[in-house]
Write an enzyme that holds these catalytic residues in place. Structure first.
Site: not given
Ligand code: SF4
Length: 456
Positions: A136-137, A140, A149, A153, A156, A158, A315, A352, A359
Site C-alpha cells: 500500500r505504501y 514497505r 494466533c 481477538c 481482529c 483480519r 476498524d 486506518d 493510516k
Molecule cells: S488482532 Fe488478529 S492477528 Fe492480532 S493476535 Fe488478535 S486475532 Fe491474531
C-alpha cells in the site's frame, strides 16, 4: 534482573480501578487451573495445547447465560475462539464486563452486530500483488505468513483469513520473491495471524530468505505472543531472532492488566537481544476507552521500555461494531495525554482509512490559525491557553516589506486577513481572540524597527 522486571508493573497497584497484576494473575491461575504444575504452566507448548476453543471448554471456567448459548455458538461459526490458559487467568471471573474477557470471549453483542461491518475493511486484498502481500505504501509491504494466533481477538481486522494450518511454503516463497524483485521495498512487516506461532526452524527459514535480499533494510514482526503467550519468548527463540537484525517487533498490549511480570520478562528478553519493541494498541469500547486506562497502559509500557507507538481506531470489521468508539473519544484521550505526561508516552492516534487509504493520524487541534503570508500562527497549549507565534518571515517583513512575495501556496485570507491553516480542522471551539492570547513572540514588536548595529 527479575526484580527490576517485576517492579516494571507495580505501578498499577496505585491505580484504583486496576488491581495489581501479579496478584490478579496468581489468583487467576489458582482459580482456573489449580491442577497445572509450574513446569506445565511455564511451557508454551502446554499453554498452546490447552487453549480454550469451544463453548463447552469455556463453560468449565466462565458462566454462560442460557439465553446466550445459541447466539455465542453461532458467532463461533463465523470466527473461531482461542484463549490460552495464561490469558484466561487474567480474566476476573466475577465480572461479565471484564476488559480482558471482552477481547477474547464471544458475547451476545457480537451476535447482534454480526451482519454489520466488512470482511476486509482495509482493502488489503485490493493492494495485494501476490497472495499474502499488501503493498500500500511506497517503500514497505505487509507480509501475512500465518493464519493462526495464540488468542483470537474478537475485533481482529483480519478475521477473514483465520483458519488452522500453516501457509504453504510455495505461497511464502512467492511473497519473498515479490519483495526480492521490488527494489523500492526497504521495510517489511511480517505478520499474520502470529508469526511467532511457527516453530523456530520454520520462522528462521523465512527470516533467512528475507535477510538475503540486499535492498531490504528492516524486518518487523507483528505479534501478540508477548501478551497472550509470553512463555513462548524463550532463550532459543530470542537467540534465533537476533541473527536477523535489524529486526523490530510490534507488540499489541491493549490494557494495563496485560502488563504482567510474565509479559514484562518476555519483553525484557527481546529488548536485551537488541530488538526494539513498539506497542500498537486498538481503542476498544468497554476495554480501554478512557484517558486513565490508556495513560496507565502507556506508563506501564514505558516502564517495560516498550514504546507506545500507535493507538488505532477500531476498524469497521464485521462483528466488531460494539467495540467501535467515535473518533472524538480518541481525540479526547490524546488531549488527556499530550502535555499531561511525557511525550514518549503519547502514541500516535490513527484511523486506518476504509478501503485501503492507509493510516491517517488524527489529533486535537493545537494550531488554531496560521497565516503563512504574514508569518503568524495562533496556537493552543495543553492547558487550553492561546499563544501567538511569529515566524522568521514576520521579522523579514518588518525589515523590508517590499521583499516579501506571497507564496504560491498561500491560503486565501479570511475577511479579517487571517487565513485558517488548510490542514487545521477547526472544531470551532477555540476561536482566537486578541484578549485570549496569553503569550506572544517577544523578539520583535509590531511596528517597531529592529535595531541595527552602528557602522564604525
Ligand atoms: S488482532 Fe488478529 S492477528 Fe492480532 S493476535 Fe488478535 S486475532 Fe491474531
Amino acid at each position: 534482573m527479575p526484580d527490576s522486571v517485576d517492579s516494571a508493573v507495580q505501578f498499577t497497584a496505585t491505580t484504583p480501578d486496576v488491581p495489581p497484576p501479579s496478584a490478579a494473575l496468581r489468583r487467576g491461575r489458582e482459580h482456573y487451573f489449580p491442577q497445572a504444575s509450574d513446569a506445565e504452566w511455564n511451557d508454551w507448548r502446554w499453554q498452546f495445547k490447552n487453549r480454550i476453543t469451544t463453548l463447552d471448554e469455556l463453560e468449565r471456567h466462565l458462566a454462560i447465560p442460557e439465553a446466550e448459548r445459541k447466539m455465542r455458538a453461532e458467532v463461533l461459526s463465523d470466527f473461531r475462539m482461542g484463549i490460552t490458559p495464561y490469558y484466561l487467568s487474567l480474566i476476573d471471573a466475577d465480572d461479565p464486563a471484564d476488559p480482558i474477557l471482552r477481547q477474547v470471549v464471544p458475547l451476545a453483542d457480537e451476535f447482534y452486530f454480526r451482519a454489520v461491518g466488512e470482511e476486509d475493511p482495509l482493502g488489503e486484498e485490493k493492494y495485494s500483488p501476490v497472495p499474502g502481500i499488501t503493498h500500500r505504501y511506497p517503500d514497505r509491504v505487509l507480509m501475512v505468513i500465518s493464519n493462526n494466533c495464540a488468542i483470537y481477538c474478537r475485533y481482529c481486522t483480519r478475521k477473514r483469513t483465520m483458519y488452522e494450518g500453516a501457509t504453504p511454503d510455495v505461497e511464502i516463497d512467492a511473497m519473498v520473491d515479490y519483495i526480492a524483485r521490488t527494489p523500492q521495498v526497504r521495510d517489511v512487516v511480517v505478520s499474520g495471524g502470529d508469526p511467532l506461532n511457527y516453530s523456530n526452524q520454520k520462522l528462521e527459514s523465512i527470516l533467512a530468505k528475507l535477510r538475503a535480499i540486499p535492498h531490504l533494510e528492516i524486518i518487523r514482526i507483528g505479534s501478540r505472543v508477548p501478551v497472550a503467550l509470553p512463555q513462548r519468548i524463550d532463550d532459543e527463540l530470542v537467540a534465533m531472532l537476533q541473527r536477523y537484525h535489524p529486526l523490530w517487533i510490534n507488540v499489541h498490549f491493549n490494557h494495563p492488566r496485560e502488563l504482567t511480570p510474565d509479559a514484562a520478562r518476555a519483553c525484557d528478553k527481546l529488548l536485551r537481544a537488541g530488538i526494539p519493541l513498539n506497542n500498537q494498541a486498538v481503542l476498544l469500547k468497554g476495554v480501554n476507552d478512557s484517558v486513565e486506562t490508556i495513560k496507565s497502559l502507556c506508563h506501564g509500557l514505558m516502564k517495560m521500555r516498550v514504546r507506545p507507538y500507535y493507538l488505532y481506531q477500531c476498524d469497521p470489521v464485521r462483528g466488531a461494531e460494539h467495540f467501535r468508539t467515535p473518533i472524538a473519544k480518541g481525540i479526547e484521550i490524546i488531549e488527556g495525554l499530550r502535555g499531561h505526561t511525557s511525550g514518549l508516552c503519547v502514541p500516535t492516534y490513527v484511523v486506518d482509512a476504509p478501503g485501503g487509504g492507509g493510516k491517517i493520524p488524527v489529533q486535537p487541534d493545537y494550531l488554531l490559525r496560521y497565516d503563512e503570508r504574514a508569518g503568524r500562527a495562533v496556537l493552543r497549549n495543553f492547558q487550553d491557553k492561546i499563544y501567538e507565534y511569529l515566524e522568521p518571515g514576520y521579522l523579514r517583513d518588518v525589515i523590508s516589506p517590499s521583499r516579501r512575495t506571497p507564496p504560491k501556496s498561500a491560503s486565501k485570507p479570511h475577511s479579517n486577513g487571517v487565513a485558517a491553516h488548510p490542514k487545521a480542522a477547526s472544531n470551532g471551539k477555540h476561536e482566537p481572540h486578541s484578549d485570549k492570547v496569553v503569550g506572544k513572540s517577544r523578539w520583535v514588536h509590531k511596528g517597531a524597527s529592529p535595531k541595527r548595529p552602528k557602522k564604525s
